[in-house]
Structures are given as structure tokens and as C-alpha cells.
Design an enzyme around this catalytic site. Structure first.
Site, PDB file in Angstrom:
ATOM      1  N   GLY A  58       9.804   2.009 -63.075  1.00  0.00           N
ATOM      2  CA  GLY A  58       9.995   3.624 -63.367  1.00  0.00           C
ATOM      3  C   GLY A  58       9.289   4.505 -62.717  1.00  0.00           C
ATOM      4  O   GLY A  58       9.200   5.680 -62.937  1.00  0.00           O
ATOM      5  N   GLY A  59       8.221   3.986 -62.005  1.00  0.00           N
ATOM      6  CA  GLY A  59       7.287   4.460 -61.175  1.00  0.00           C
ATOM      7  C   GLY A  59       7.880   5.404 -59.886  1.00  0.00           C
ATOM      8  O   GLY A  59       8.933   4.967 -59.498  1.00  0.00           O
ATOM      9  N   LYS A  88      -7.292   2.504 -51.235  1.00  0.00           N
ATOM     10  CA  LYS A  88      -8.547   2.521 -52.162  1.00  0.00           C
ATOM     11  C   LYS A  88      -8.806   1.127 -52.235  1.00  0.00           C
ATOM     12  O   LYS A  88     -10.114   0.977 -52.869  1.00  0.00           O
ATOM     13  CB  LYS A  88      -8.061   3.252 -53.220  1.00  0.00           C
ATOM     14  CG  LYS A  88      -7.654   4.694 -52.918  1.00  0.00           C
ATOM     15  CD  LYS A  88      -7.248   5.159 -54.362  1.00  0.00           C
ATOM     16  CE  LYS A  88      -6.842   6.911 -54.337  1.00  0.00           C
ATOM     17  NZ  LYS A  88      -5.796   6.900 -53.030  1.00  0.00           N
ATOM     18  N   LYS A 105      -7.549  -3.338 -57.192  1.00  0.00           N
ATOM     19  CA  LYS A 105      -6.250  -3.553 -56.116  1.00  0.00           C
ATOM     20  C   LYS A 105      -6.799  -4.765 -55.042  1.00  0.00           C
ATOM     21  O   LYS A 105      -5.946  -5.477 -54.617  1.00  0.00           O
ATOM     22  CB  LYS A 105      -5.895  -2.321 -55.538  1.00  0.00           C
ATOM     23  CG  LYS A 105      -5.221  -1.418 -56.599  1.00  0.00           C
ATOM     24  CD  LYS A 105      -3.806  -2.050 -57.142  1.00  0.00           C
ATOM     25  CE  LYS A 105      -2.605  -2.182 -56.123  1.00  0.00           C
ATOM     26  NZ  LYS A 105      -1.574  -2.558 -56.746  1.00  0.00           N
ATOM     27  N   ASN A 112      -1.601   7.385 -49.176  1.00  0.00           N
ATOM     28  CA  ASN A 112      -0.917   8.161 -50.266  1.00  0.00           C
ATOM     29  C   ASN A 112       0.416   8.393 -50.006  1.00  0.00           C
ATOM     30  O   ASN A 112       0.978   8.481 -48.807  1.00  0.00           O
ATOM     31  CB  ASN A 112      -1.468   9.617 -50.284  1.00  0.00           C
ATOM     32  CG  ASN A 112      -2.872   9.632 -50.929  1.00  0.00           C
ATOM     33  OD1 ASN A 112      -3.734   8.696 -50.610  1.00  0.00           O
ATOM     34  ND2 ASN A 112      -3.486  10.408 -51.825  1.00  0.00           N
ATOM     35  N   SER A 135       4.408  11.341 -55.327  1.00  0.00           N
ATOM     36  CA  SER A 135       4.349  10.571 -56.473  1.00  0.00           C
ATOM     37  C   SER A 135       3.792  11.045 -57.848  1.00  0.00           C
ATOM     38  O   SER A 135       3.107  12.059 -57.545  1.00  0.00           O
ATOM     39  CB  SER A 135       3.538   9.417 -55.923  1.00  0.00           C
ATOM     40  OG  SER A 135       2.138   9.680 -55.736  1.00  0.00           O
ATOM     41  N   ARG A 138     -14.435  14.049 -58.093  1.00  0.00           N
ATOM     42  CA  ARG A 138     -14.282  13.613 -59.362  1.00  0.00           C
ATOM     43  C   ARG A 138     -14.780  11.958 -58.978  1.00  0.00           C
ATOM     44  O   ARG A 138     -14.914  11.320 -58.063  1.00  0.00           O
ATOM     45  CB  ARG A 138     -13.090  13.552 -59.939  1.00  0.00           C
ATOM     46  CG  ARG A 138     -12.452  14.909 -60.233  1.00  0.00           C
ATOM     47  CD  ARG A 138     -10.861  14.880 -60.540  1.00  0.00           C
ATOM     48  NE  ARG A 138      -9.975  14.461 -59.293  1.00  0.00           N
ATOM     49  CZ  ARG A 138      -9.028  14.328 -59.391  1.00  0.00           C
ATOM     50  NH1 ARG A 138      -8.160  14.537 -60.774  1.00  0.00           N
ATOM     51  NH2 ARG A 138      -8.235  13.606 -58.679  1.00  0.00           N
TER      52      ARG A 138
END
Length: 495
Positions: free
Chosen positions: A154-155, A278, A290, A317, A321, A410
């Protein structure tokens, strides 16, 4: 005025444009085709099935008297991004209030184009580079007649893989996910696409479940008898996972371990893990999770039979998304701004979701057991430049109509995310945009010891059926384990 009075102008009188026109004629309720617009001198001035071909596009678009209900559909699958951008800006200047596009080049190269595949044009279609063209029917030949399971279906990545797999001739598509709403939506979308004639008649099976449940995951892999697994499911939001590190490790690491164990046990023939930049010298809990997943795949590959293929595909990236900056920027612009970025020097590699998924599917077919692959992402893009482009796409001026505000980095973020370590020495393959990485040593003993240390933090019961309350769900203890194992994370936490 109803939709039957609507005129649709199709930009591109080639194969894709003609099949969309046929679709519109059959359905009627969507309106009628006013004309094709094309630059081909051989077609200009002719008619195709009674529809006039006008051109060149730059000359005739301004002559059309479009009304507020009329639409333009860009149907030129072979056009580079720069040309799409030119056409879009021209149509906007000519007053077209609705501009749609036939996206996903790979979906229509060898198959039929359908009206249902068109959507409103967005920044994805006119930003970045021109996607590499891949023949889906050719690259998906290895999936014909197979049972394919997609985790995280579903992503953003999982759902696009599912759309493209409709053209692959798979016998069954298993849509595995934890969230019922997202699985419901992609299941419904795929069935609608099939009803409109898109793709082939694979049986679609939605499955709701949690990979962290070892017994259930084993049961699903056994019962589905799947031949191929595309593992997309993961908790991905970096700052959110910094606040919830135990959940990140339990879902991403142990969920992947459960899936790999079940796949090995029940003779899954191909297993493709979707990884991320990442994971390279990770500076976040998500990145570490990951990286461990990559090592788990390579470790499982050593145990697999000679006819099995376990691999991972790493990339940066993807534009658009869920939870990424593009939808965030669009929402901020809609609300009047400001658009927020964390740092002026923030840069990222970007690729469109359809291109990334096409390359992942191709890699799944040509990749070898125990190999690591990397998608060529091109050049990095400065996030502040991307923000300016999206503001301009919306018909506004940066800093004048919409402000751009710097809010600071962040937790877990760094200015640049490398795609590989120098020691991994990416090498070109015979397939455009697919690179092969050198595997770096991570011994089975080290991996096993790491999992044993992490397990009592994430899972209540140990081998004796008890748990240590000082370790279970203890974020600080978990971070201590990870920092002792991964120096890059330790450096980040010591800043």
C-alpha cells in the site's frame, strides 16, 4: 453543462494518443476528442479516425477556444522532461484549466494506453531528469505465470510495483501490508485498472498482517506458495523513528528476518529487498535498521540453494512518496506558505517512483544471488532549489507570494546522503542505471550476536519465556547497542 459537452485535446497523435482517443470514443461519458495536437509534419492536416491532427503544437494551441470544462491530455510517452515542461507551460498560457498526462512511460511502451491511466499533471512530471525507458514486457518475462508477493504493497513503492506488475503476466499478485486502508486502496485501484483493460488478468489477493509476527509471516509464505518476494515494507520516517527506535528495529530488522527465514524455508525463488541511501554509513536508527536488513539478505543468500536468488537494490529519495518533501511542499503552498526546509545546504538524489520501480523489477530479473545493486540516481539536487521550482510550478513567486523558511536539521538528518561507501566500488552493468556494489564483510557471527543483543529489547519473551524489564522497550539500552556496533551512529549521537 454535462461531461458529454466537454472537449478533450490530445497532445500527441502517436500510438498512446490514438489508443486513448479510442477509449474516449467507446465510453462517451467523458466527452469527445476535439483534436490531436502534434509536431509531426506527416500527420499535420490529416485525420485519424475522423479526428483532425493540428500542429505544430506551439502554433495551434493558442488558437483553440478552450472552455472551463475542456481538458488537454499529454500523451507522448517518448518525450523528455524538458519537452513536457515546455508543453505544460504553453497549455497553461493558452488558458487550459485542466491538463492531464499519461504517466509511467514504462507502462505504455509495449502495451495499451488507457484513459484511466491519465491523471492531473503535477511537479513530478516536469522536474528532474528524463526517466530511463524500460520495456516492461521484456524485463518482466521472468515473472510470467509466477506468484508474486509485495510487502508494503500500500506504500508508494509497493503500490507502483503492483501497478507495473499488472503488465507482467504474473499468475497472482499478493498485496501484503499492515495498514488496511492503504491495502484496500491499491487493491481497489488494481481491480479498476483491470476492468478498464489495463495489464493482464492476474488474480489479486490482499493480505493484512504484521511481519514482526514470525509465525504468521511463516504461515503466509507457506500458504501463498509465492515464487518471488519484493520486500518494500518498512518504517521510513527518519525523525519519527528516532523517537521510536524500538519499533523501527522490531519492524524493519526482525520483520525482515522473519520474512527471509520463511522465504528460505518455503523455497521462494527470488527475494528483492528495497534498501536506501540512509543505510550508507548510517547516522539514524532508520538507516541502521536498513543496513542490518542488507546484511540479513546477503547472509540468507549464502544459505540458499543454487537456483535461488536473494539480493537487495539500494537507491535514494523518490519524488512524491508519502511523507516526502514534495507532497509537504505542495500542502504548504496550498495553505499560503511558508515552505519549510531544514538547511540551505541540504541536497538529495531524486528519482521518480515509476522509474525506480521499473529498475527494481528489471534488477529482480537480471540480478544474481548474494549480489548488491544500486540505482544510478544522477546528480544531487539542492532542496532549496526544488522548493523554488515547485512554488513556480504553482504559478507563484518564491519569497514574494510564498516565503521559504529555514527551520534547522532534525534528528537523524544530514546535509548529504551518500549512495555508497568508497569500499563498495560501484561498477556499471550491461543494464542502464543499474550498478553493482562490492559486498563488504559482515560475518554471520557478528550478525547473529547483534540480533541476540537486540532481541530482548524488541520482544518480550526470551528462550525461557521471560523477559528482562530493564531491557525490554528500553530506548536508551537499544541506542547503546547500536552505537557500540556502528561508529557512524555513535558519532552522530555524540554531537
Amino acid at each position: 453543462m454535462n461531461s458529454i459537452d466537454k472537449k478533450l485535446y490530445i497532445i500527441g497523435a502517436g500510438f498512446a494518443g490514438q489508443t486513448i482517443a479510442d477509449d474516449i470514443k467507446r465510453k462517451k461519458v467523458f466527452g469527445s476528442v476535439g483534436a490531436f495536437l502534434d509536431d509531426d509534419k506527416k500527420l499535420i492536416g490529416t485525420e485519424i479516425d475522423g479526428i483532425p491532427v493540428l500542429g505544430p503544437i506551439s502554433n495551434v494551441a493558442s488558437l483553440l477556444r478552450c472552455r472551463k470544462q475542456d481538458e488537454a491530455i499529454i500523451a507522448i510517452p517518448s518525450a523528455p522532461v524538458e519537452r513536457i515542461r515546455e508543453i505544460y507551460e504553453l497549455l497553461k498560457e493558452c488558458g487550459f484549466p485542466h491538463i492531464k498526462i499519461l504517466p509511467g512511460i514504462s507502462q505504455v511502451i509495449n502495451g495499451s494506453a488507457h484513459l484511466v491511466q491519465t491523471r492531473e499533471i503535477d511537479p513530478l512530471d516536469i522536474l528532474g531528469r528524463t526517466p530511463v525507458t524500460i520495456s516492461l514486457k521484456e524485463s518482466l518475462a521472468y515473472l510470467r505465470g509466477k506468484r508474486v508477493l509485495i510487502t508494503g504493497a500500500g506504500g508508494s513503492i509497493g503500490s507502483e510495483l503492483a501497478r507495473q506488475l499488472l503488465s507482467g503476466g504474473a499468475e497472482r499478485l499478493y498485496l501484503f501490508g499492515h495498514g488496511e486502508n492503504s491495502i484496500y486502496q491499491i487493491d481497489r485501484e488494481l481491480r479498476m485498472l483491470q476492468s478498464e483493460g489495463v495489464g493482464e488478468k492476474a488474480t489479486i489477493v490482499p493480505i493484512i498482517g504484521d511481519m514482526a509476527d514470525k509465525a504468521y509471516t511463516d504461515y503466509i509464505i507457506e500458504q501463498t506458495k509465492c515464487d518471488v518476494v519484493f520486500h518494500c515494507a518498512a518504517y521510513k520516517h527518519v525523525p519519527l523513528m528516532e523517537e521510536n527506535p524500538v519499533a523501527a528495529i522490531n519492524n524493519n530488522v526482525f520483520g525482515t528476518k522473519n520474512l527471509l527465514d520463511a522465504s528460505l524455508k518455503h523455497s521462494v525463488k527470488r527475494f528483492v529487498l528495497i534498501s536506501t541511501d540512509k543505510a550508507v554509513d548510517p547516522a539514524s536508527v532508520y538507516g541502521v535498521s536498513k543496513l542490518i536488513c542488507e546484511k540479513l539478505v546477503l547472509d540468507t543468500a549464502k544459505k540458499a540453494d543454487v537456483d535461488k536468488k536473494f539480493m537487495f537494490v539500494r537507491f535514494g529519495n523518490v519524488l512524491g512518496s508519502r511523507g516526502s518533501i514534495l507532497p509537504l511542499f505542495m500542502e504548504q503552498i496550498k495553505n499560503g506558505g511558508p515552505v519549510t526546509i531544514t538547511s540551505e545546504d541540504m541536497e538529495r538524489y531524486f528519482m521518480t517512483i515509476p522509474e525506480a520501480c521499473s529498475l527494481v523489477l528489471q534488477t529482480g530479473g537480471v540480478g544474481k544471488n548474494g549480489e548488491s545493486y544500486l540505482l544510478d540516481m544522477g546528480d544531487r539536487i539542492k532542496i532549496i532549489d526544488l522548493a523554488k521550482q515547485i512554488i513556480k510550478f504553482s504559478g507563484l513567486e518564491p519569497y514574494k507570494d510564498i516565503d521559504i523558511k529555514i527551520i534547522g536539521k532534525r534528528k537523524g538528518e544530514r546535509s548529504v546522503e551518500p549512495l555508497w561507501l568508497n569500499e563498495e566500488m560501484p561498477q556499471k552493468t550491461e543494464f542502464p542505471k543499474i550498478l553493482k556494489l562490492k559486498n563488504l564483510d559482515f560475518t554471520p557471527e557478528r550478525l547473529s550476536a547483534l540480533l541476540e543483543n537486540l532481541k530482548p529489547v524488541c520482544q518480550a519473551a526470551d528462550s525461557n519465556g521471560t523477559y528482562d524489564p530493564e531491557k525490554y522497550r528500553n530506548k536508551e539500552y537499544l541506542i547503546k547497542i547500536l552505537c557500540s556496533e556502528f561508529s557512524s551512529l555513535k558519532e552522530f549521537y555524540n554531537k
